[in-house]
Design a protein around this motif. Structure first.
Motif, PDB file in Angstrom:
ATOM      1  N   TYR A  73       0.846  -1.199   0.000  1.00 56.25           N
ATOM      2  CA  TYR A  73       0.000   0.000   0.000  1.00 56.25           C
ATOM      3  C   TYR A  73       0.870   1.233   0.000  1.00 56.25           C
ATOM      4  N   PRO A  74       0.359   2.416  -0.409  1.00 51.94           N
ATOM      5  CA  PRO A  74      -1.037   2.680  -0.751  1.00 51.94           C
ATOM      6  C   PRO A  74      -1.459   2.238  -2.146  1.00 51.94           C
ATOM      7  N   GLY A  76      -1.918  -0.677  -3.238  1.00 50.61           N
ATOM      8  CA  GLY A  76      -2.877  -1.775  -3.163  1.00 50.61           C
ATOM      9  C   GLY A  76      -2.597  -2.874  -4.169  1.00 50.61           C
ATOM     10  N   TRP A  78      -1.230  -6.566  -4.876  1.00 51.91           N
ATOM     11  CA  TRP A  78      -0.997  -7.860  -4.227  1.00 51.91           C
ATOM     12  C   TRP A  78      -0.036  -8.672  -5.089  1.00 51.91           C
ATOM     13  N   ILE A 100       5.328  -1.444 -11.122  1.00 51.94           N
ATOM     14  CA  ILE A 100       4.681  -2.690 -10.726  1.00 51.94           C
ATOM     15  C   ILE A 100       5.241  -3.877 -11.521  1.00 51.94           C
ATOM     16  N   PRO A 108      -6.831 -10.785  -5.945  1.00 45.80           N
ATOM     17  CA  PRO A 108      -7.670 -11.776  -5.262  1.00 45.80           C
ATOM     18  C   PRO A 108      -9.105 -11.284  -5.141  1.00 45.80           C
ATOM     19  N   PRO A 110     -12.438 -11.093  -3.004  1.00 51.10           N
ATOM     20  CA  PRO A 110     -12.986 -11.306  -1.652  1.00 51.10           C
ATOM     21  C   PRO A 110     -14.299 -12.099  -1.709  1.00 51.10           C
TER      22      PRO A 110
ATOM     23  N   MET B   1       2.235   6.363  -6.729  1.00 49.31           N
ATOM     24  CA  MET B   1       2.316   5.466  -7.898  1.00 49.31           C
ATOM     25  C   MET B   1       0.926   5.292  -8.518  1.00 49.31           C
ATOM     26  N   GLN B   2       0.816   5.596  -9.787  1.00 46.85           N
ATOM     27  CA  GLN B   2      -0.442   5.366 -10.493  1.00 46.85           C
ATOM     28  C   GLN B   2      -0.527   3.895 -10.875  1.00 46.85           C
ATOM     29  N   THR B   3      -1.709   3.315 -10.738  1.00 46.07           N
ATOM     30  CA  THR B   3      -1.886   1.932 -11.158  1.00 46.07           C
ATOM     31  C   THR B   3      -3.299   1.718 -11.673  1.00 46.07           C
ATOM     32  N   ILE B   5      -4.454  -1.322 -11.621  1.00 47.78           N
ATOM     33  CA  ILE B   5      -4.897  -2.534 -10.933  1.00 47.78           C
ATOM     34  C   ILE B   5      -6.013  -2.170  -9.958  1.00 47.78           C
ATOM     35  N   PRO B   6      -7.148  -2.891 -10.028  1.00 49.31           N
ATOM     36  CA  PRO B   6      -8.258  -2.544  -9.136  1.00 49.31           C
ATOM     37  C   PRO B   6      -7.935  -2.834  -7.679  1.00 49.31           C
ATOM     38  N   GLN B   7      -8.433  -1.994  -6.784  1.00 46.73           N
ATOM     39  CA  GLN B   7      -8.273  -2.220  -5.349  1.00 46.73           C
ATOM     40  C   GLN B   7      -9.148  -3.399  -4.914  1.00 46.73           C
ATOM     41  N   VAL B   8      -8.547  -4.328  -4.196  1.00 46.63           N
ATOM     42  CA  VAL B   8      -9.312  -5.472  -3.672  1.00 46.63           C
ATOM     43  C   VAL B   8     -10.271  -5.002  -2.578  1.00 46.63           C
ATOM     44  N   TYR B   9      -9.786  -4.114  -1.711  1.00 47.21           N
ATOM     45  CA  TYR B   9     -10.611  -3.613  -0.609  1.00 47.21           C
ATOM     46  C   TYR B   9     -10.762  -2.102  -0.679  1.00 47.21           C
ATOM     47  N   HIS B  11     -11.496  -0.434   2.084  1.00 50.60           N
ATOM     48  CA  HIS B  11     -10.750  -0.085   3.298  1.00 50.60           C
ATOM     49  C   HIS B  11     -10.094  -1.358   3.841  1.00 50.60           C
ATOM     50  N   HIS B  12      -8.779  -1.331   3.991  1.00 51.84           N
ATOM     51  CA  HIS B  12      -8.057  -2.470   4.568  1.00 51.84           C
ATOM     52  C   HIS B  12      -7.400  -1.987   5.858  1.00 51.84           C
ATOM     53  N   PRO B  74      -6.324   2.003   1.376  1.00 54.31           N
ATOM     54  CA  PRO B  74      -5.268   2.773   0.734  1.00 54.31           C
ATOM     55  C   PRO B  74      -5.172   4.233   1.161  1.00 54.31           C
TER      56      PRO B  74
END
Lengths: 110, 110
Positions: A73-74, A76, A78, A100, A108, A110, B1-3, B5-9, B11-12, B74
């Motif tokens: 993070y931030p 995110g 995996w 990356i 993953p 959830p 960092m720009q990405t 990739i989708p956030q899994v959560y 709020h983690h 994040p």
């Protein structure tokens, strides 16, 4: 969520240290060989000598079959890590250059 | 960092479960009463019934004197928690409505 609060770390690495006994139905990152990988990860992060990069050990991150698992993070992102070469690439690329490692990144569900 | 990739959560939550013996010079979140707070945190997060909110137990997050400590990514917001009312407010406000609890947020210095 937008926030004006400054980020403490540029990259905060969370690595799963969960271990379960052999034969446990969920498996675990420990059972899948995380211990030497995370040892190398810790040493490689120390080697960066960057106070804005940190590593924290966690309990189960979920998605146990995909392990050994870490999330950074931030951003995110995996990562499923198999070898010490994977560790070295993540440290040099993601943590060092901010790029990356697409081949090791997973999303993953959830 | 720009990405991309989708956030899994959404709020983690990472909560420090480190304990050190009484009198240890670093102190610890456990020594400062984290156990019942994190128990309540886990129950309150379960109560949200939101699969995009997750909680993970961690080892030492650093900044031991400030504990009990948690950080939510994040967003990268760190909270020093003292009471069960603090826990309930963070869960309802930050995790439920997406509003940072400014009075409990801290910015530890690495």
């Amino acid at each position: 969520m937008q926030t004006d609060i400054p980020q403490v770390y540029r990259h905060h690495v969370f690595a799963c240290f969960q271990s379960r006994p052999a034969g446990h139905p969920r498996g675990s990152c420990g059972q899948q060989g995380s211990e030497p990988l995370w040892k190398r990860l810790g040493q490689a992060i120390e080697g960066l000598r960057d106070p804005r990069v940190a590593m924290t050990a966690t309990g189960c991150l979920g998605f146990c079959r995909a392990g050994p698992l870490m999330v950074i993070y931030p951003a995110g992102v995996w990562y499923a890590v198999r070898t010490e070469a994977d560790v070295d690439e993540i440290v040099a690329s993601h943590l060092g250059r901010g790029e990356i490692v697409e081949r090791l990144a997973i999303v993953p569900q959830p």
